[in-house]
Design a protein around this motif. Structure first.
Motif, PDB file in Angstrom:
ATOM      1  N   PHE A   1       0.898  -1.181   0.155  1.00 10.48           N
ATOM      2  CA  PHE A   1       0.059   0.067   0.077  1.00 10.48           C
ATOM      3  C   PHE A   1       0.964   1.193   0.097  1.00 10.48           C
ATOM      4  N   VAL A   2       0.599   2.220  -0.855  1.00 12.24           N
ATOM      5  CA  VAL A   2       1.444   3.296  -0.965  1.00 12.24           C
ATOM      6  C   VAL A   2       0.650   4.374  -0.193  1.00 12.24           C
ATOM      7  N   GLY A   3      -0.760   4.338  -0.094  1.00 14.53           N
ATOM      8  CA  GLY A   3      -1.619   5.437   0.136  1.00 14.53           C
ATOM      9  C   GLY A   3      -2.807   4.957   0.783  1.00 14.53           C
ATOM     10  N   ALA A   4      -3.827   5.770   1.300  1.00  9.92           N
ATOM     11  CA  ALA A   4      -4.952   5.680   1.644  1.00  9.92           C
ATOM     12  C   ALA A   4      -5.930   6.958   1.962  1.00  9.92           C
ATOM     13  N   THR A   5      -7.357   6.684   1.698  1.00 10.02           N
ATOM     14  CA  THR A   5      -8.252   7.693   2.287  1.00 10.02           C
ATOM     15  C   THR A   5      -9.249   6.832   3.320  1.00 10.02           C
ATOM     16  N   LEU A   6      -9.376   7.511   4.314  1.00 13.41           N
ATOM     17  CA  LEU A   6     -10.021   6.981   5.571  1.00 13.41           C
ATOM     18  C   LEU A   6     -11.269   8.045   5.974  1.00 13.41           C
ATOM     19  N   ILE A   7     -12.457   7.504   5.463  1.00 11.69           N
ATOM     20  CA  ILE A   7     -13.501   8.385   5.535  1.00 11.69           C
ATOM     21  C   ILE A   7     -14.373   8.188   6.812  1.00 11.69           C
ATOM     22  N   VAL A   8     -14.531   9.154   7.708  1.00  8.85           N
ATOM     23  CA  VAL A   8     -15.256   9.073   8.961  1.00  8.85           C
ATOM     24  C   VAL A   8     -14.783   7.643   9.618  1.00  8.85           C
ATOM     25  N   PRO A   9     -13.519   7.394   9.913  1.00  6.94           N
ATOM     26  CA  PRO A   9     -12.989   6.183  10.251  1.00  6.94           C
ATOM     27  C   PRO A   9     -13.521   6.105  11.557  1.00  6.94           C
ATOM     28  N   SER A  10     -13.938   4.528  11.878  1.00  4.85           N
ATOM     29  CA  SER A  10     -14.469   4.026  13.368  1.00  4.85           C
ATOM     30  C   SER A  10     -13.159   3.412  13.994  1.00  4.85           C
ATOM     31  N   PHE A  11     -13.520   3.052  15.190  1.00  4.34           N
ATOM     32  CA  PHE A  11     -12.778   2.385  15.764  1.00  4.34           C
ATOM     33  C   PHE A  11     -11.213   3.088  16.589  1.00  4.34           C
ATOM     34  N   GLY A  12     -11.477   4.263  16.323  1.00  4.23           N
ATOM     35  CA  GLY A  12     -10.205   5.132  16.967  1.00  4.23           C
ATOM     36  C   GLY A  12     -10.584   5.987  18.474  1.00  4.23           C
ATOM     37  N   GLN A  13      -9.370   5.765  19.283  1.00  3.22           N
ATOM     38  CA  GLN A  13      -9.364   6.274  20.625  1.00  3.22           C
ATOM     39  C   GLN A  13     -10.423   5.886  21.293  1.00  3.22           C
ATOM     40  N   TYR A  14     -10.328   4.537  21.725  1.00  2.00           N
ATOM     41  CA  TYR A  14     -11.305   3.852  22.725  1.00  2.00           C
ATOM     42  C   TYR A  14     -11.458   4.475  23.903  1.00  2.00           C
ATOM     43  N   ASP A  15     -10.496   5.107  24.678  1.00  6.49           N
ATOM     44  CA  ASP A  15     -10.782   5.725  25.726  1.00  6.49           C
ATOM     45  C   ASP A  15     -11.939   6.990  25.580  1.00  6.49           C
ATOM     46  N   GLU A  16     -11.794   7.579  24.310  1.00  9.67           N
ATOM     47  CA  GLU A  16     -12.830   8.653  24.130  1.00  9.67           C
ATOM     48  C   GLU A  16     -14.413   7.852  23.467  1.00  9.67           C
ATOM     49  N   ARG A  17     -14.132   6.800  22.840  1.00 10.69           N
ATOM     50  CA  ARG A  17     -15.420   6.218  22.314  1.00 10.69           C
ATOM     51  C   ARG A  17     -16.041   5.565  23.472  1.00 10.69           C
ATOM     52  N   LEU A  18     -15.422   5.060  24.291  1.00 15.36           N
ATOM     53  CA  LEU A  18     -16.008   4.332  25.586  1.00 15.36           C
ATOM     54  C   LEU A  18     -16.652   5.355  26.587  1.00 15.36           C
ATOM     55  N   ALA A  19     -16.277   6.377  26.633  1.00 17.94           N
ATOM     56  CA  ALA A  19     -16.896   7.479  27.538  1.00 17.94           C
ATOM     57  C   ALA A  19     -18.146   8.218  27.115  1.00 17.94           C
ATOM     58  N   VAL A  20     -18.636   7.748  25.766  1.00 20.13           N
ATOM     59  CA  VAL A  20     -19.899   8.524  25.362  1.00 20.13           C
ATOM     60  C   VAL A  20     -20.944   7.666  24.463  1.00 20.13           C
ATOM     61  N   PRO A  21     -22.043   7.899  24.535  1.00 20.04           N
ATOM     62  CA  PRO A  21     -23.061   7.129  23.906  1.00 20.04           C
ATOM     63  C   PRO A  21     -22.905   7.439  22.453  1.00 20.04           C
ATOM     64  N   CYS A  22     -23.434   6.589  21.692  1.00 23.77           N
ATOM     65  CA  CYS A  22     -23.601   6.898  20.081  1.00 23.77           C
ATOM     66  C   CYS A  22     -24.570   5.945  19.720  1.00 23.77           C
ATOM     67  N   LEU A  23     -24.872   6.028  18.372  1.00 20.51           N
ATOM     68  CA  LEU A  23     -25.935   5.047  17.676  1.00 20.51           C
ATOM     69  C   LEU A  23     -25.360   4.025  16.943  1.00 20.51           C
ATOM     70  N   GLY A  24     -24.139   3.963  16.711  1.00 16.29           N
ATOM     71  CA  GLY A  24     -23.296   2.917  15.914  1.00 16.29           C
ATOM     72  C   GLY A  24     -22.627   1.885  16.858  1.00 16.29           C
ATOM     73  N   SER A  25     -22.115   0.902  16.212  1.00 16.69           N
ATOM     74  CA  SER A  25     -21.557  -0.205  16.785  1.00 16.69           C
ATOM     75  C   SER A  25     -20.701  -0.015  18.085  1.00 16.69           C
ATOM     76  N   GLY A  26     -20.180   1.331  18.131  1.00 19.44           N
ATOM     77  CA  GLY A  26     -19.655   1.490  19.528  1.00 19.44           C
ATOM     78  C   GLY A  26     -20.480   1.528  20.857  1.00 19.44           C
ATOM     79  N   GLU A  27     -21.888   1.863  20.400  1.00 17.76           N
ATOM     80  CA  GLU A  27     -22.614   1.760  21.765  1.00 17.76           C
ATOM     81  C   GLU A  27     -22.718   0.219  22.245  1.00 17.76           C
ATOM     82  N   THR A  28     -22.671  -0.721  21.361  1.00 22.18           N
ATOM     83  CA  THR A  28     -22.682  -2.182  21.594  1.00 22.18           C
ATOM     84  C   THR A  28     -21.401  -2.387  22.480  1.00 22.18           C
ATOM     85  N   VAL A  29     -20.384  -1.979  21.982  1.00 13.69           N
ATOM     86  CA  VAL A  29     -18.907  -2.189  22.543  1.00 13.69           C
ATOM     87  C   VAL A  29     -19.033  -1.510  23.870  1.00 13.69           C
ATOM     88  N   ARG A  30     -19.427  -0.321  23.851  1.00 10.08           N
ATOM     89  CA  ARG A  30     -19.463   0.418  25.209  1.00 10.08           C
ATOM     90  C   ARG A  30     -20.179  -0.139  26.493  1.00 10.08           C
TER      91      ARG A  30
END
Length: 324
Positions: A204-233
């Motif tokens: 791979f020589v490059g990438a575009t990541l569009i509204v990427p998920s699974f970033g910064q679990y310390d932050e993700r797990l601290a807040v509710p959301c409507l996506g898969s992160g809520e199930t994980v939280r």
């Protein structure tokens, strides 16, 4: 509850603030999660193990659509499960590059050509378990079950398996079109697993990541959301030990191990993937092109124009990367 403008006007029925009270300056200050000891060694081992797996692609069907040759291909995943994907090739002449194109947590039912130039080949893998090609294969399909599959063991956790499957998808593309420079495109779920997979595969020589998920679990797990992160939280609330497994699958951590140019399209408002996680991925990238979007996973006034501009920006990034 009062939301900041323009979101109060755009999303009057929203039940919570998709900006989470963060300004753009706040979001740009979010840092990635530091890597746990052995992070790179574990991912490099997984890469070596995947390289030893024969993708064994089989072409199931071929047609001409939208001026391209389009095939449905079956191939092996990292644990031998047979997965299916679309492969797209130019009709006239050999391709000059290849794109591995991920998707969101809804799976995909067709190849989206918007970010792939006519003279570039692409593979559109469908993650294990997800529709339409791989529903229930290698993982359960419903999102709340999928995102928790194997979460008790880093070797079996579904997000890791999906990321590692991307290397086999790249093998398939190379087997079809030859050894070409590869570029990754992925949105939401696909952005997150792409960030996990990208650093360990030097094709791979490059990438575009569009509204990427699974970033910064310390932050993700601290807040509710409507996506898969809520199930994980909610799961981590009940099973705190799962937090240790998630350390191996933080896209903001992983992206720091790649030196190739990365474009991140991060949203200031997103009820499905909290913006602080998206911006943490951007903060972790070393060679960063950051595009700030007003909102993600939502339609709003002018969103079609914003999406069109983002697609143009992504294609321009691909061209700059390929030009060296």
């Amino acid at each position: 509850m009062t939301f900041p403008e323009p979101y109060a006007t755009w999303f009057p029925d929203a039940t919570f603030d998709g900006s989470y009270g963060r300004t753009e300056a706040d979001l740009r200050a979010v840092r990635p999660v530091p890597a746990p000891h052995g992070f790179a060694d574990r991912w490099r081992r997984w890469r070596r193990e995947a390289a030893a797996v024969d993708a064994a692609p089989v072409v199931l069907s071929t047609s001409e659509e939208h001026g391209r040759r389009m095939s449905v291909v079956e191939h092996a995943g990292v644990d031998g499960v047979r997965l299916r994907a679309w492969v797209v090739e130019p009709l006239d002449g050999p391709p000059r590059a290849g794109v591995v194109h991920g998707h969101g947590y809804g799976g995909r039912d067709a190849a989206d050509l918007a970010r792939v130039p006519d003279d570039v080949a692409a593979i559109y893998p469908v993650a294990r378990g997800l529709g339409v090609l791989n529903a229930g294969i290698g993982a359960p399909e419903p999102t709340p079950e999928h995102v928790l599959a194997g979460i008790d063991d880093p070797e079996r956790y579904v997000l890791g398996l999906c990321a590692r499957d991307l290397w086999l998808a790249a093998d398939v593309l190379v087997s079809v079109v030859g050894a070409l420079p590869l570029y990754y495109v992925g949105e939401s779920f696909g952005g997150g697993i792409g960030a996990l997979a990208l650093p360990w595969d030097d094709r791979f020589v490059g990438a575009t990541l569009i509204v990427p998920s699974f970033g910064q679990y310390d932050e993700r797990l601290a807040v509710p959301c409507l996506g898969s992160g809520e199930t994980v939280r909610q799961h981590v609330v009940r099973h705190p030990e799962a937090r240790e497994v998630l350390r191996w699958f933080d896209s903001s951590t992983a992206i720091g191990f790649t030196e190739v140019p990365v474009r991140v399209e991060a949203a200031l408002w997103d009820q499905y993937v909290p913006p602080q996680g998206q911006f943490a991925v951007a903060a972790g990238a070393r060679a960063l092109d950051l595009a700030v979007l007003p909102a993600g996973h939502a339609e709003y006034p002018g969103s079609a124009e914003v999406t069109a501009a983002a697609i143009r920006g992504g294609r321009e990034h691909l061209e700059r990367v390929l030009a060296g």
